[in-house]
Scaffold this motif. Structure first.
Motif, PDB file in Angstrom:
ATOM      1  N   PHE A 103       0.959  -1.061  -0.196  1.00  0.00           N
ATOM      2  CA  PHE A 103       0.143   0.091   0.053  1.00  0.00           C
ATOM      3  C   PHE A 103       1.047   1.238   0.006  1.00  0.00           C
ATOM      4  O   PHE A 103       0.436   2.128  -0.746  1.00  0.00           O
ATOM      5  CB  PHE A 103      -0.976  -0.047   1.417  1.00  0.00           C
ATOM      6  N   LEU A 154       1.853   1.750  -3.463  1.00  0.00           N
ATOM      7  CA  LEU A 154       0.557   2.275  -4.522  1.00  0.00           C
ATOM      8  C   LEU A 154       0.459   3.811  -4.088  1.00  0.00           C
ATOM      9  O   LEU A 154       0.259   4.514  -5.287  1.00  0.00           O
ATOM     10  CB  LEU A 154      -0.696   1.671  -3.993  1.00  0.00           C
ATOM     11  N   ILE A 201       3.174   5.286  -6.055  1.00  0.00           N
ATOM     12  CA  ILE A 201       2.794   5.580  -7.584  1.00  0.00           C
ATOM     13  C   ILE A 201       1.806   6.720  -7.627  1.00  0.00           C
ATOM     14  O   ILE A 201       2.049   7.472  -8.552  1.00  0.00           O
ATOM     15  CB  ILE A 201       1.896   4.341  -7.963  1.00  0.00           C
ATOM     16  N   TYR A 202       1.143   6.980  -6.769  1.00  0.00           N
ATOM     17  CA  TYR A 202      -0.028   8.063  -6.622  1.00  0.00           C
ATOM     18  C   TYR A 202       0.833   9.088  -6.819  1.00  0.00           C
ATOM     19  O   TYR A 202       0.599  10.330  -7.623  1.00  0.00           O
ATOM     20  CB  TYR A 202      -1.027   7.752  -5.696  1.00  0.00           C
ATOM     21  N   LEU A 255      -6.808   6.006  -9.048  1.00  0.00           N
ATOM     22  CA  LEU A 255      -5.870   5.114  -8.291  1.00  0.00           C
ATOM     23  C   LEU A 255      -6.633   4.330  -7.055  1.00  0.00           C
ATOM     24  O   LEU A 255      -6.117   3.617  -6.394  1.00  0.00           O
ATOM     25  CB  LEU A 255      -4.629   5.778  -7.734  1.00  0.00           C
ATOM     26  N   PHE A 306      -7.358   0.974  -6.598  1.00  0.00           N
ATOM     27  CA  PHE A 306      -6.299  -0.058  -6.194  1.00  0.00           C
ATOM     28  C   PHE A 306      -6.034  -0.043  -4.563  1.00  0.00           C
ATOM     29  O   PHE A 306      -5.777  -1.002  -3.982  1.00  0.00           O
ATOM     30  CB  PHE A 306      -4.929  -0.092  -6.884  1.00  0.00           C
ATOM     31  N   THR A 307      -6.306   1.344  -4.262  1.00  0.00           N
ATOM     32  CA  THR A 307      -6.056   1.447  -2.682  1.00  0.00           C
ATOM     33  C   THR A 307      -7.488   1.153  -2.041  1.00  0.00           C
ATOM     34  O   THR A 307      -7.433   0.082  -1.416  1.00  0.00           O
ATOM     35  CB  THR A 307      -5.621   2.814  -2.137  1.00  0.00           C
ATOM     36  N   ILE A 332      -0.746  -5.732  -9.481  1.00  0.00           N
ATOM     37  CA  ILE A 332      -0.989  -4.981  -8.226  1.00  0.00           C
ATOM     38  C   ILE A 332      -0.972  -6.179  -7.131  1.00  0.00           C
ATOM     39  O   ILE A 332      -1.861  -6.828  -7.064  1.00  0.00           O
ATOM     40  CB  ILE A 332      -2.181  -4.144  -8.043  1.00  0.00           C
ATOM     41  N   CYS A 344       7.881   0.980  -8.157  1.00  0.00           N
ATOM     42  CA  CYS A 344       7.307   2.053  -7.486  1.00  0.00           C
ATOM     43  C   CYS A 344       8.361   3.304  -7.108  1.00  0.00           C
ATOM     44  O   CYS A 344       8.158   4.460  -7.646  1.00  0.00           O
ATOM     45  CB  CYS A 344       6.656   1.687  -6.228  1.00  0.00           C
TER      46      CYS A 344
END
Length: 178
Positions: A75, A78, A81-82, A96, A99-100, A126, A162
């Motif tokens: 997480f 993620l 990445i965001y 996004l 995915f979270t 993911i 990432c």
């Protein structure tokens, strides 16, 4: 990282501080609702562990701890990445959240019920299944395959792309000049 951090010059201040940039970006917005979710999860976790009918051994305790740690890593990846994509866009990246927040919702049911395509997406792209689904099968005794116990280690590999995306975004960052 929201677009506003870049737009209002806050990111320039982050760059000159003597702390890790990623840590500072991730810590810029701490929401109390997330702390509430954590407390709620901890209470449910403490309630469920003694009642789950799993025969606990050292390998299962290790697997459970590894699931938690690798979940935090995935997480975090993620969110990195965001934050990285914010370097390249001027709009919010709400997709996004699939995915979270979606990953949290998907995890309420076994990934196998969603079909093979979704299971492969959440294994290879993911890696939510690597720390949720496969090790859980090992914990509850659905499989004795020791590879399932170590699947969360593979989830850490997700951090590599990432962080590479973060470095690319950071290299392309142009200051607001304010």
């Amino acid at each position: 990282m929201t677009i506003s951090i870049l737009g209002n010059g806050q990111f320039d201040r982050i760059l000159v501080r003597p702390r890790n940039i990623i840590f500072q970006v991730l810590a810029t917005k701490i929401e109390l609702s997330r702390i509430g979710r954590f407390i709620q999860a901890a209470i449910i976790f403490a309630y469920a562990i003694p009642r789950c009918q799993i025969i606990w051994s050292a390998d299962k305790i290790f697997t459970l701890v590894l699931m938690i740690i690798s979940g935090v890593a995935v997480f975090s990846g993620l969110f990195i990445i965001y934050a990285s994509l914010c370097f390249f866009t001027t709009e919010g990246l709400e997709f996004l959240n699939i995915f979270t927040d979606g990953g949290r919702e998907f995890g309420k049911y076994p990934f196998s019920i969603y079909g093979e395509g979704v299971l492969k997406l959440f294994t290879y792209i993911i890696p939510l299944a690597l720390f949720q689904y496969y090790p859980f099968l090992y914990l509850i005794g659905k499989t004795q395959d020791i590879h399932y116990m170590f699947a969360p280690f593979l989830a850490f590999l997700f951090l590599i792309p990432c962080l590479l995306l973060w470095k690319i975004g950071l290299r392309h960052y142009k200051s607001t000049g304010s």
